[in-house]
Design a protein around this motif. Structure first.
Motif, PDB file in Angstrom:
ATOM      1  N   PHE A   1      39.338  41.511  40.545  1.00  0.00           N
ATOM      2  CA  PHE A   1      40.280  40.632  40.911  1.00  0.00           C
ATOM      3  C   PHE A   1      39.452  40.192  39.414  1.00  0.00           C
ATOM      4  O   PHE A   1      41.001  39.635  38.536  1.00  0.00           O
ATOM      5  CB  PHE A   1      39.821  39.864  41.645  1.00  0.00           C
ATOM      6  CG  PHE A   1      40.258  38.090  41.229  1.00  0.00           C
ATOM      7  CD1 PHE A   1      41.871  38.028  42.184  1.00  0.00           C
ATOM      8  CD2 PHE A   1      40.288  37.349  41.081  1.00  0.00           C
ATOM      9  CE1 PHE A   1      42.687  36.849  41.799  1.00  0.00           C
ATOM     10  CE2 PHE A   1      40.780  36.189  40.380  1.00  0.00           C
ATOM     11  CZ  PHE A   1      41.619  35.684  41.052  1.00  0.00           C
ATOM     12  N   VAL A   2      37.778  40.443  38.712  1.00  0.00           N
ATOM     13  CA  VAL A   2      38.198  39.656  38.104  1.00  0.00           C
ATOM     14  C   VAL A   2      38.715  40.369  36.500  1.00  0.00           C
ATOM     15  O   VAL A   2      38.987  40.841  35.773  1.00  0.00           O
ATOM     16  CB  VAL A   2      36.456  39.761  37.792  1.00  0.00           C
ATOM     17  CG1 VAL A   2      35.842  40.322  35.852  1.00  0.00           C
ATOM     18  CG2 VAL A   2      35.756  38.813  37.978  1.00  0.00           C
TER      19      VAL A   2
ATOM     20  N   TYR B   1      36.890  44.230  46.165  1.00  0.00           N
ATOM     21  CA  TYR B   1      37.883  43.151  46.210  1.00  0.00           C
ATOM     22  C   TYR B   1      37.229  42.162  44.169  1.00  0.00           C
ATOM     23  O   TYR B   1      38.713  41.990  43.411  1.00  0.00           O
ATOM     24  CB  TYR B   1      38.669  42.074  46.877  1.00  0.00           C
ATOM     25  CG  TYR B   1      38.607  41.282  46.782  1.00  0.00           C
ATOM     26  CD1 TYR B   1      40.530  41.405  46.110  1.00  0.00           C
ATOM     27  CD2 TYR B   1      38.370  39.834  47.144  1.00  0.00           C
ATOM     28  CE1 TYR B   1      41.245  40.356  45.899  1.00  0.00           C
ATOM     29  CE2 TYR B   1      39.483  39.151  46.756  1.00  0.00           C
ATOM     30  CZ  TYR B   1      40.972  39.001  45.880  1.00  0.00           C
ATOM     31  OH  TYR B   1      41.350  37.968  45.553  1.00  0.00           O
ATOM     32  N   ALA B   2      35.961  42.022  44.289  1.00  0.00           N
ATOM     33  CA  ALA B   2      36.215  40.401  43.326  1.00  0.00           C
ATOM     34  C   ALA B   2      35.689  41.314  42.321  1.00  0.00           C
ATOM     35  O   ALA B   2      36.558  41.050  40.805  1.00  0.00           O
ATOM     36  CB  ALA B   2      35.096  39.689  43.664  1.00  0.00           C
TER      37      ALA B   2
ATOM     38  N   PHE C   1      34.986  43.690  50.079  1.00  0.00           N
ATOM     39  CA  PHE C   1      34.743  42.179  49.283  1.00  0.00           C
ATOM     40  C   PHE C   1      34.436  42.212  48.200  1.00  0.00           C
ATOM     41  O   PHE C   1      34.526  41.650  47.011  1.00  0.00           O
ATOM     42  CB  PHE C   1      34.119  40.900  50.107  1.00  0.00           C
ATOM     43  CG  PHE C   1      34.385  39.563  49.739  1.00  0.00           C
ATOM     44  CD1 PHE C   1      35.241  38.702  48.957  1.00  0.00           C
ATOM     45  CD2 PHE C   1      33.231  38.788  48.678  1.00  0.00           C
ATOM     46  CE1 PHE C   1      35.258  37.782  49.016  1.00  0.00           C
ATOM     47  CE2 PHE C   1      33.335  37.989  48.020  1.00  0.00           C
ATOM     48  CZ  PHE C   1      34.588  37.188  48.422  1.00  0.00           C
ATOM     49  N   LEU C   2      33.216  42.751  47.758  1.00  0.00           N
ATOM     50  CA  LEU C   2      32.045  42.802  46.402  1.00  0.00           C
ATOM     51  C   LEU C   2      33.746  43.666  45.957  1.00  0.00           C
ATOM     52  O   LEU C   2      33.759  43.320  44.045  1.00  0.00           O
ATOM     53  CB  LEU C   2      30.664  44.052  46.054  1.00  0.00           C
ATOM     54  CG  LEU C   2      30.264  43.740  45.038  1.00  0.00           C
ATOM     55  CD1 LEU C   2      30.222  42.713  44.290  1.00  0.00           C
ATOM     56  CD2 LEU C   2      28.743  44.644  45.500  1.00  0.00           C
TER      57      LEU C   2
END
Length: 203
Positions: A50-51, A46-47, A43-44
Motif C-alpha cells: 500500500f505504501v 499489504y501495508a 497484513f504486513l
C-alpha cells in the motif's frame, strides 16, 4: 494532447490496484485475537505494498504537474508503469501467504525493480516529448539522480538476496522498506521549480 485523461486513467488504475490488495485480506475464521495474529504476514505485506503504490501515486502526481503536453510515447510509458504496478497485488499476496519465502520475495523485488525502471522511462519520455515539458528537465537534470540510482541498486540486491538463504530474505525485506522510506517525500526539486515558475508567471 492534454494530460487530463492520462491523469484520470492513472488514478483509476491505482485505486483499483489498492482495492484488489485489500480484498486479498481474508476475514479471520474465528473471533479471537489469536485468529487475527496468524494473518500478520499478509497484513504486513499489504501495508508495505500500500505504501509503495501510494508513493508512486504521490510522485506520479507531482511528475505530471510539470507536464504541459503529452504524446503517444508518454501514454505508452505510463501504461508500462501501470502494468508493473498492477502486479503488486499478486506478489504482495504471494509473499504474505508464504510468510515471506525466498521465491515470492525475489518476485516482489523484481516487480519493485521494474516499477522503478518504468518510472525512469516515463520521466525520460516526458522530457523528450515536448519543449513545454522543460520544467521536469530543469528539476531533475534528466532521467537519472542519486536517489533513483540507489533505489535501482537496492532493488537488484533485494531481488537476488533471497536466493542465498534466510539471511538474504531478511536483507531483501529491509532494503524494500528502506527504499520506500526514502521515497515517502516527493521530489522537492519538482515543488521548488513549480513554485519558481509560478512566481515568474505572476511577476
Amino acid at each position: 494532447m492534454n494530460k487530463s485523461r492520462l491523469e484520470a486513467f492513472s488514478d483509476g488504475v491505482l485505486a483499483i490496484i489498492i482495492t484488489i490488495m485489500v480484498l486479498e485480506l481474508r476475514i479471520p475464521e474465528g473471533h479471537e485475537w489469536n485468529d487475527v495474529q496468524v494473518l500478520w504476514p499478509k497484513f504486513l505485506s499489504y501495508a508495505i505494498s500500500f505504501v509503495y503504490v501510494g508513493i508512486y501515486w504521490n510522485n506520479h502526481h507531482h511528475l505530471l504537474q510539470t507536464v504541459k503536453r503529452v504524446n503517444g510515447g508518454i501514454l505508452w510509458a505510463n501504461l508500462h508503469l501501470l502494468f508493473w504496478l498492477s502486479l503488486f497485488p499478486f506478489v504482495s499476496g504471494w509473499a504474505g501467504e508464504s510468510h515471506f519465502a525466498a521465491n515470492p520475495m525475489t518476485a516482489y523485488g523484481f516487480v519493485a525493480l521494474m516499477c522503478g525502471a518504468a518510472y525512469t522511462l516515463l520521466v525520460a519520455a516526458i522530457v523528450k516529448a515536448d519543449p513545454q515539458n522543460h520544467l521536469l528537465q530543469e528539476a531533475t537534470g534528466g532521467t537519472g539522480d542519486r536517489k533513483g540510482i540507489l533505489s535501482v541498486i537496492a532493488y537488484i540486491i533485494a531481488t537476488v538476496a533471497p536466493l542465498i538463504g534466510q539471511g538474504g530474505v531478511i536483507l531483501s525485506g529491509f532494503l524494500l522498506v528502506a527504499v520506500a522510506l526514502m521515497w515517502l517525500i516527493p521530489d522537492p526539486r519538482i515543488e521548488r521549480i513549480l513554485q519558481d515558475a509560478e512566481v515568474q508567471r505572476r511577476s
